[in-house]
Design a protein around this motif. Structure first.
Motif, PDB file in Angstrom:
ATOM      1  N   THR A 144     -20.230 -23.166  -6.886  1.00  0.00           N
ATOM      2  CA  THR A 144     -21.348 -22.873  -6.000  1.00  0.00           C
ATOM      3  C   THR A 144     -22.236 -21.770  -6.529  1.00  0.00           C
ATOM      4  N   GLY A 145     -21.694 -20.940  -7.407  1.00  0.00           N
ATOM      5  CA  GLY A 145     -22.477 -19.833  -7.938  1.00  0.00           C
ATOM      6  C   GLY A 145     -22.766 -18.758  -6.915  1.00  0.00           C
ATOM      7  N   GLU A 146     -21.957 -18.673  -5.858  1.00  0.00           N
ATOM      8  CA  GLU A 146     -22.173 -17.688  -4.789  1.00  0.00           C
ATOM      9  C   GLU A 146     -21.568 -16.352  -5.187  1.00  0.00           C
ATOM     10  N   GLY A 147     -22.169 -15.677  -6.107  1.00  0.00           N
ATOM     11  CA  GLY A 147     -21.685 -14.363  -6.502  1.00  0.00           C
ATOM     12  C   GLY A 147     -20.585 -14.458  -7.530  1.00  0.00           C
ATOM     13  N   ALA A 148     -20.173 -13.319  -8.040  1.00  0.00           N
ATOM     14  CA  ALA A 148     -19.136 -13.274  -9.056  1.00  0.00           C
ATOM     15  C   ALA A 148     -17.791 -13.656  -8.443  1.00  0.00           C
ATOM     16  N   ALA A 149     -17.137 -14.622  -9.049  1.00  0.00           N
ATOM     17  CA  ALA A 149     -15.870 -15.113  -8.515  1.00  0.00           C
ATOM     18  C   ALA A 149     -14.712 -14.262  -9.024  1.00  0.00           C
ATOM     19  N   GLU A 150     -13.791 -13.920  -8.114  1.00  0.00           N
ATOM     20  CA  GLU A 150     -12.564 -13.249  -8.505  1.00  0.00           C
ATOM     21  C   GLU A 150     -11.608 -14.291  -9.067  1.00  0.00           C
ATOM     22  N   ASP A 151     -10.539 -13.840  -9.647  1.00  0.00           N
ATOM     23  CA  ASP A 151      -9.470 -14.720 -10.104  1.00  0.00           C
ATOM     24  C   ASP A 151      -8.309 -14.545  -9.130  1.00  0.00           C
ATOM     25  N   PRO A 152      -8.244 -15.376  -8.085  1.00  0.00           N
ATOM     26  CA  PRO A 152      -7.222 -15.171  -7.046  1.00  0.00           C
ATOM     27  C   PRO A 152      -5.804 -15.180  -7.588  1.00  0.00           C
ATOM     28  N   ASN A 153      -5.509 -16.098  -8.522  1.00  0.00           N
ATOM     29  CA  ASN A 153      -4.138 -16.177  -9.018  1.00  0.00           C
ATOM     30  C   ASN A 153      -3.733 -14.927  -9.792  1.00  0.00           C
ATOM     31  N   ALA A 154      -4.698 -14.262 -10.413  1.00  0.00           N
ATOM     32  CA  ALA A 154      -4.384 -13.001 -11.094  1.00  0.00           C
ATOM     33  C   ALA A 154      -3.973 -11.940 -10.078  1.00  0.00           C
ATOM     34  N   LEU A 155      -4.680 -11.893  -8.943  1.00  0.00           N
ATOM     35  CA  LEU A 155      -4.332 -10.939  -7.884  1.00  0.00           C
ATOM     36  C   LEU A 155      -2.961 -11.250  -7.296  1.00  0.00           C
ATOM     37  N   VAL A 156      -2.705 -12.542  -7.065  1.00  0.00           N
ATOM     38  CA  VAL A 156      -1.415 -12.957  -6.502  1.00  0.00           C
ATOM     39  C   VAL A 156      -0.287 -12.597  -7.466  1.00  0.00           C
ATOM     40  N   ALA A 157      -0.470 -12.918  -8.741  1.00  0.00           N
ATOM     41  CA  ALA A 157       0.572 -12.659  -9.738  1.00  0.00           C
ATOM     42  C   ALA A 157       0.891 -11.176  -9.840  1.00  0.00           C
ATOM     43  N   GLU A 158      -0.138 -10.336  -9.776  1.00  0.00           N
ATOM     44  CA  GLU A 158       0.082  -8.893  -9.870  1.00  0.00           C
ATOM     45  C   GLU A 158       0.916  -8.392  -8.699  1.00  0.00           C
ATOM     46  N   ARG A 159       0.595  -8.853  -7.494  1.00  0.00           N
ATOM     47  CA  ARG A 159       1.355  -8.411  -6.312  1.00  0.00           C
ATOM     48  C   ARG A 159       2.799  -8.907  -6.396  1.00  0.00           C
ATOM     49  N   ILE A 160       2.993 -10.170  -6.764  1.00  0.00           N
ATOM     50  CA  ILE A 160       4.333 -10.731  -6.848  1.00  0.00           C
ATOM     51  C   ILE A 160       5.149 -10.010  -7.917  1.00  0.00           C
ATOM     52  N   CYS A 161       4.537  -9.737  -9.057  1.00  0.00           N
ATOM     53  CA  CYS A 161       5.228  -9.060 -10.152  1.00  0.00           C
ATOM     54  C   CYS A 161       5.740  -7.688  -9.699  1.00  0.00           C
ATOM     55  N   GLU A 162       4.906  -6.936  -9.017  1.00  0.00           N
ATOM     56  CA  GLU A 162       5.307  -5.618  -8.538  1.00  0.00           C
ATOM     57  C   GLU A 162       6.466  -5.717  -7.554  1.00  0.00           C
ATOM     58  N   LEU A 163       6.391  -6.676  -6.642  1.00  0.00           N
ATOM     59  CA  LEU A 163       7.438  -6.831  -5.635  1.00  0.00           C
ATOM     60  C   LEU A 163       8.759  -7.256  -6.260  1.00  0.00           C
ATOM     61  N   LEU A 164       8.712  -8.215  -7.188  1.00  0.00           N
ATOM     62  CA  LEU A 164       9.931  -8.687  -7.839  1.00  0.00           C
ATOM     63  C   LEU A 164      10.562  -7.592  -8.697  1.00  0.00           C
ATOM     64  N   ALA A 165       9.728  -6.878  -9.444  1.00  0.00           N
ATOM     65  CA  ALA A 165      10.253  -5.815 -10.305  1.00  0.00           C
ATOM     66  C   ALA A 165      10.958  -4.741  -9.479  1.00  0.00           C
ATOM     67  N   ALA A 166      10.349  -4.341  -8.364  1.00  0.00           N
ATOM     68  CA  ALA A 166      10.954  -3.330  -7.507  1.00  0.00           C
ATOM     69  C   ALA A 166      12.260  -3.839  -6.896  1.00  0.00           C
ATOM     70  N   HIS A 167      12.268  -5.092  -6.459  1.00  0.00           N
ATOM     71  CA  HIS A 167      13.455  -5.660  -5.816  1.00  0.00           C
ATOM     72  C   HIS A 167      14.614  -5.797  -6.794  1.00  0.00           C
ATOM     73  N   LEU A 168      14.303  -6.197  -8.022  1.00  0.00           N
ATOM     74  CA  LEU A 168      15.346  -6.470  -8.995  1.00  0.00           C
ATOM     75  C   LEU A 168      15.673  -5.272  -9.882  1.00  0.00           C
ATOM     76  N   GLY A 169      14.951  -4.170  -9.663  1.00  0.00           N
ATOM     77  CA  GLY A 169      15.241  -2.963 -10.409  1.00  0.00           C
ATOM     78  C   GLY A 169      14.958  -3.057 -11.885  1.00  0.00           C
ATOM     79  N   ARG A 170      13.856  -3.678 -12.239  1.00  0.00           N
ATOM     80  CA  ARG A 170      13.477  -3.794 -13.646  1.00  0.00           C
ATOM     81  C   ARG A 170      11.997  -3.472 -13.786  1.00  0.00           C
ATOM     82  N   PRO A 171      11.559  -3.099 -14.982  1.00  0.00           N
ATOM     83  CA  PRO A 171      10.147  -2.738 -15.137  1.00  0.00           C
ATOM     84  C   PRO A 171       9.222  -3.949 -15.067  1.00  0.00           C
TER      85      PRO A 171
END
Length: 213
Positions: free
Chosen positions: A135-162
């Motif tokens: 649609t060209g309605e403004g600059a598009a974010e990369d939603p999956n990049a945002l999702v992956a970053e949040r999931i990575c942080e949560l999994l790393a904290a839960h599993l005790g790994r960097p």
């Protein structure tokens, strides 16, 4: 009037103005709830800020106080969805005493499936604006990049790994794969094809679990 709790004070980039008072926050929540309902009824193309204002019972100026346009409103809904998804994953992981990688992967996938089935508007707008690139309605974010970053942080904290570069890459590939396959599962079956969901689960276990151990 009480101020908005600080944990919710950081607005997504789509906001024109952050709510300061509780009453404003409640009005914003009503606007986004209505936006989600109308997305299910009309789809993105037919959605309008005026229709949202009318259904929510607020002046159109209240919508424009927060959002420049329809896309910004839907982007804010997507950001809220991501926050709620992260909260659900965190609660699921916190309730799991044994930090087992397979169980953690199941939690991430199961909460996504549950939101697909139950959250208004989520089937069309999960974590990003539909067809923003086309649609060209403004600059598009990369939603999956945002999702992956949040999931990575949560999994790393839960599993005790960097949350190192290897884990970030693995989680990003897992998110992209799961997103495609879950869309396939829901394309023809309203509740999601259980066979495709099971294949998705097996694939994520085989690919991600060794990196989470």
């Amino acid at each position: 009037m009480d101020p908005v709790p600080q944990s919710h004070a950081r607005p997504p980039s789509a906001f024109r103005r952050a709510p300061v008072q509780q009453r404003s926050a409640e009005r914003l929540a009503r606007i986004l709830d209505t936006c989600a309902e109308l997305l299910d009824e009309t789809g993105y193309e037919q959605l309008s800020t005026r229709a949202v204002a009318a259904r929510a019972g607020v002046p159109i100026g209240s919508v424009y106080r927060f959002f420049d346009n329809k896309r910004a409103m839907v982007a804010a809904l997507a950001h809220r969805n991501l926050d709620r998804y992260a909260e659900r994953i965190a609660a699921h992981l916190a309730a799991t005493a044994d930090p087992d990688p397979h169980a953690a992967i199941d939690g991430v996938l199961d909460e996504f499936i549950a939101m697909k089935r139950t959250v208004p508007g989520f089937a069309l707008v999960d974590f990003g604006v539909p067809a923003a690139e086309e649609t060209g309605e403004g600059a598009a974010e990369d939603p999956n990049a945002l999702v992956a970053e949040r999931i990575c942080e949560l999994l790393a904290a839960h599993l005790g790994r960097p949350a190192d570069e290897t884990l970030r890459r693995k989680v990003r590939v897992g998110v992209e794969t799961a997103d495609t396959l879950v869309r396939l599962a829901f394309r023809t079956v309203p509740e999601g094809d259980p066979a495709v969901i099971d294949e998705t689960r097996q694939l994520l276990h085989a690919y991600l679990a060794p990196s989470l151990s």
